[in-house]
Design a protein around this motif. Structure first.
Motif, PDB file in Angstrom:
ATOM      1  N   ALA A 202     -99.782 -30.906  40.908  1.00 52.93           N
ATOM      2  CA  ALA A 202     -99.727 -29.798  39.831  1.00 52.93           C
ATOM      3  C   ALA A 202     -98.429 -29.157  39.821  1.00 52.93           C
ATOM      4  O   ALA A 202     -98.242 -28.698  38.608  1.00 52.93           O
ATOM      5  N   LEU A 232    -107.024 -31.924  37.671  1.00 57.45           N
ATOM      6  CA  LEU A 232    -105.601 -32.102  37.304  1.00 57.45           C
ATOM      7  C   LEU A 232    -105.370 -32.233  35.824  1.00 57.45           C
ATOM      8  O   LEU A 232    -106.251 -33.183  35.146  1.00 57.45           O
ATOM      9  N   ARG A 236    -100.363 -35.339  33.761  1.00 54.71           N
ATOM     10  CA  ARG A 236     -99.138 -35.496  35.007  1.00 54.71           C
ATOM     11  C   ARG A 236     -98.795 -36.776  35.129  1.00 54.71           C
ATOM     12  O   ARG A 236     -99.601 -37.751  34.768  1.00 54.71           O
TER      13      ARG A 236
END
Length: 346
Positions: A202, A232, A236
């Motif tokens: 994160a 999440l 990412r």
């Protein structure tokens, strides 16, 4: 019956064959085999090239053909006794007419062990233990994983001289030198799992791929794993298509390793932050520590590991140093020191 000089030389050759560059480090063990005639001359040799390919004994027997009859098979691991993707090597040796088998390491896998008994029951001479230590070292991680029922865990971190992994404002790029970062990628390539915590993903958004000295991705990549219960952002970088990824929704190191072992993973490279490192240390699940020490002082900032509940020096965690290497500076950077440590006391 003791082993001969020719068998000892053949075992060293078999170990070299097993370590042939390009052979995968897992999930199967690396194994080599040499067939000798009665005069000690090499008849044929072979090695295992990875899961789904012929085992070392089968490879050598195929190369020998009818010449295998009456030979001595010198092999780095006890011939397997089960049928998986390939047939049992013990039975193949018997059917080929091999007279004698010399192996280094007994097979720790209960599903494959028993080959020596099968060979003896068929009337073959069997010797075990020749260069056992060298064979175990060749397959150190595989042997550990099979014997313990979980992956081997290497915890890697970079730190300043005063034990800080990041400055007080959170910046950590770069604590370690370019040489240390390149060395880290070399070690990453030896593992089949890169593991970090959800907070690291994160906050830092790591890519967690293995790259060469020109920052190009290697063709074979470890599984990228994030561990933690929080949701999440799917954007990412760990979830991109550069390598396979997995989100383990647990905070329990034991549960994470059970899941990874069930997926045939044998070597975890732990690169998470201090909280994840502390959890694995408290659980007794760190088997190797690699520390890159940079000649920097911060005086404040994030520690390399979270609170371990240790309140007195007598209770300190005391790993033993197994290697110290100075990594020369690149492009004017100061050298870093790589320490490799193992749990336990001298």
């Amino acid at each position: 019956m003791s082993t001969t000089a020719a068998e000892q030389a053949a075992m060293r050759r078999a170990l070299a064959l097993a370590a042939t560059p390009g052979v995968p480090l897992g999930p199967n063990p690396r194994v080599g085999c040499v067939l000798l005639d009665d005069a000690g001359a090499v008849v044929a040799e072979g090695h295992h090239r990875g899961a789904g390919t012929p085992h070392a004994e089968a490879d050598a027997l195929a190369a020998a053909g009818d010449r295998a009859r009456g030979t001595t098979a010198v092999v780095t691991l006890e011939p397997c006794n089960h049928t998986g993707r390939t047939g049992p090597c013990a039975r193949a040796l018997v059917e080929a007419g091999v007279r004698r088998v010399v192996f280094a390491q007994s097979d720790p896998n209960p599903n494959a062990a028993g080959g020596a008994d099968t060979l003896r029951a068929a009337g073959l001479e069997v010797e075990s233990g020749l260069l056992r230590a060298e064979s175990r070292q060749l397959n150190e991680v595989w042997t550990f994983a099979v014997e313990h029922g979980r992956p081997f865990v290497t915890w890697k971190f970079a730190t300043t001289l005063d034990g800080r992994s990041a400055a007080a404002d959170g910046t950590s790029r770069w604590v370690s030198s370019l040489a240390a970062r390149r060395d880290t990628h070399r070690l990453r390539a030896l593992c089949d799992v890169m593991l970090v915590g959800a907070s690291t993903v994160a906050v830092d958004d790591p890519l967690l791929t293995v790259r060469d000295d020109q920052d190009r991705p290697l063709p074979t990549q470890p599984l990228r794993v994030v561990m933690g219960e929080r949701d999440l952002d799917p954007g990412r970088r760990i979830f991109n298509g550069d390598a396979e990824s997995l989100h383990l929704r647990t905070r329990d190191p034991h549960a994470a390793l059970v899941e990874l072992y069930a997926r045939d993973r044998q070597h975890v490279f732990l690169e998470g932050g201090p909280t994840l490192a502390g959890a694995f240390l408290r659980a007794g699940l760190v088997d190797e520590i690699v520390v890159y020490v940079a000649p920097l002082l911060l005086g404040a900032g994030r520690s390399a590991v979270a609170d371990l509940g240790i309140t007195t020096i007598a209770a300190a965690f005391r790993p033993r140093v197994t290697d110290i290497t100075v990594l020369a500076g690149i492009d004017g950077e100061e050298p870093n020191v790589r320490l490799t440590l193992a749990p336990g006391e001298d």
